[in-house]
Design a protein around this motif. Structure first.
Motif, PDB file in Angstrom:
ATOM      1  N   SER A 168     -21.530  32.619 -25.078  1.00  0.00           N
ATOM      2  CA  SER A 168     -22.764  31.977 -25.183  1.00  0.00           C
ATOM      3  C   SER A 168     -23.466  30.961 -24.498  1.00  0.00           C
ATOM      4  O   SER A 168     -25.336  32.108 -23.032  1.00  0.00           O
ATOM      5  N   GLN A 169     -23.070  29.756 -23.746  1.00  0.00           N
ATOM      6  CA  GLN A 169     -23.989  29.162 -23.350  1.00  0.00           C
ATOM      7  C   GLN A 169     -23.322  29.914 -21.472  1.00  0.00           C
ATOM      8  O   GLN A 169     -24.199  29.841 -20.679  1.00  0.00           O
ATOM      9  N   PHE A 193     -27.686  25.185 -17.503  1.00  0.00           N
ATOM     10  CA  PHE A 193     -26.381  24.477 -18.392  1.00  0.00           C
ATOM     11  C   PHE A 193     -26.723  23.171 -19.342  1.00  0.00           C
ATOM     12  O   PHE A 193     -26.184  23.278 -20.905  1.00  0.00           O
ATOM     13  N   THR A 228     -28.715  27.161 -27.572  1.00  0.00           N
ATOM     14  CA  THR A 228     -27.461  28.897 -27.870  1.00  0.00           C
ATOM     15  C   THR A 228     -25.811  28.120 -29.088  1.00  0.00           C
ATOM     16  O   THR A 228     -26.128  26.815 -28.485  1.00  0.00           O
ATOM     17  N   ALA A 279     -28.991  25.930 -21.722  1.00  0.00           N
ATOM     18  CA  ALA A 279     -28.046  26.789 -22.478  1.00  0.00           C
ATOM     19  C   ALA A 279     -26.791  26.178 -23.444  1.00  0.00           C
ATOM     20  O   ALA A 279     -27.019  26.731 -24.832  1.00  0.00           O
ATOM     21  N   ALA A 280     -26.644  25.376 -23.421  1.00  0.00           N
ATOM     22  CA  ALA A 280     -25.971  24.448 -24.279  1.00  0.00           C
ATOM     23  C   ALA A 280     -26.335  23.307 -25.471  1.00  0.00           C
ATOM     24  O   ALA A 280     -26.243  23.676 -26.569  1.00  0.00           O
TER      25      ALA A 280
END
Length: 264
Positions: free
Chosen positions: A225-226, A212, A219, A215-216
Motif C-alpha cells: 500500500s505504501q 514516501f 497507509t 505514504a508511510a
C-alpha cells in the motif's frame, strides 16, 4: 479623463453586499445537501446498504477462508456501519454536483480567462478523485490483503470486524483521493505565482522523499500500500508540472490595451 480600465473591466459593477454573498452561499449549500439526499435515496433503493457493504468487502473476502464472513462486534454496528457506507457512497456520487455548486458560487467573481482555467481543474479534480478511489478498490486492497494474509498463522481465523474494516478502507479512499489531487495542487501553485515550473523541477528529488514519507504515515504498515500511494504521487507530480506549463500557456490573461501616449 476616465480610466481606460473602467471600460474593459468585465467585473465592474458586479460587486454584491456581504449579506447577499452569505445568502448565495446558504443556497448553494442547501442545493448540495438536496443533491446528496437524492443520491442517498437512489443508492438506498439500489444496490442498497447491504449491496454496498458486499461491494466494498469483496477485496478482503477474496482472501478469507471459504464461507467466512466479516463480523459485527459492536451492538449497533449492523445498523450504523451500512448507513455510514451509504452516506460516503452518496457523497462520492454527488461530488460533481458539489463541485458545480462551488463553481456557481465563485464564477461571478472570475474573469473569463480565469473561468477557462477553473472549469478544467474542477472537472479534472473530480475525475482524479474517482480514479484514486477506484485504484484503491480494484488494486490496492486486493494486493494489501493478499500480502497481510501471508503472515496469518494457520491457527488464527482472520475474521475482521466490519466497523474497523470500513474505517480502514474509508481512510484509504480519502488518502488516495487527496493524493491524486497532486497535479491540481501543482498547477494552482504555479498559476498563483507561488512557485515556478523551474523550481518544481528542482524540487523533484525532495518530493519523492516527501511522497514516501506521506505514504508511510497514512497507509497501513505494509510495503504494497505504501508503494501503491507513493509511486502514483511521484508520477502525478510530473503530470502536474506538464499541466502547469500547458495551463500557463493557454489560460493567460489578455493583455490590457496600451494607454494613449501623453500629448506633447
Amino acid at each position: 479623463m476616465s480610466d481606460p480600465k473602467d471600460s474593459t473591466d468585465e467585473l465592474a459593477g458586479s460587486e454584491q453586499p456581504f449579506v447577499q454573498h452569505l445568502m448565495e452561499l446558504r443556497d448553494r449549500l442547501l442545493y448540495g445537501i438536496v443533491g446528496l439526499a437524492i443520491c442517498m435515496a437512489l443508492l438506498a433503493f439500489w444496490p442498497g446498504p447491504s449491496g454496498l457493504i458486499d461491494l466494498i468487502a469483496t477485496p478482503i473476502r477474496a482472501h478469507m477462508p471459504p464461507g467466512a464472513k466479516l463480523i459485527a462486534v459492536g451492538v449497533f454496528s449492523p445498523f450504523f456501519v451500512p448507513i455510514k457506507v451509504l452516506a460516503m457512497a452518496a457523497l462520492l456520487l454527488s461530488l460533481p454536483w458539489w463541485m458545480y455548486q462551488i463553481w456557481a458560487f465563485v464564477a461571478p467573481g472570475l474573469y473569463s480567462h480565469e473561468k477557462r482555467f477553473a472549469i478544467p481543474l474542477i472537472v479534472l479534480g473530480s475525475l482524479l478523485a474517482y480514479v484514486g478511489i477506484a485504484f484503491v478498490q480494484l488494486f490496492v486492497l486486493d494486493k494489501m490483503f493478499g500480502f497481510i494474509q501471508q503472515f496469518t498463522p494457520a491457527s488464527v481465523a482472520a475474521t475482521p470486524d466490519i466497523a474497523s474494516y470500513v474505517e480502514a478502507i474509508l481512510s484509504l479512499y480519502l488518502a488516495f483521493g487527496l493524493a491524486f489531487q497532486v497535479p491540481i495542487v501543482v498547477v494552482l501553485l504555479v498559476k498563483t505565482n507561488m512557485v515556478t515550473v523551474q523550481k518544481l523541477k528542482e524540487f523533484r528529488g525532495y518530493f519523492i522523499v516527501v511522497a514516501f514519507v506521506i505514504a508511510a504515515v497514512v497507509t497501513p504498515p505494509d510495503v504494497i500500500s505504501q508503494l501503491a500511494l507513493a509511486v502514483p504521487m511521484c508520477l502525478l507530480y510530473e503530470v502536474g508540472i506538464w499541466g502547469a506549463q500547458w495551463f500557463i500557456k493557454n489560460t493567460a490573461a489578455p493583455e490590457a490595451p496600451a494607454e494613449d501616449a501623453p500629448a506633447k
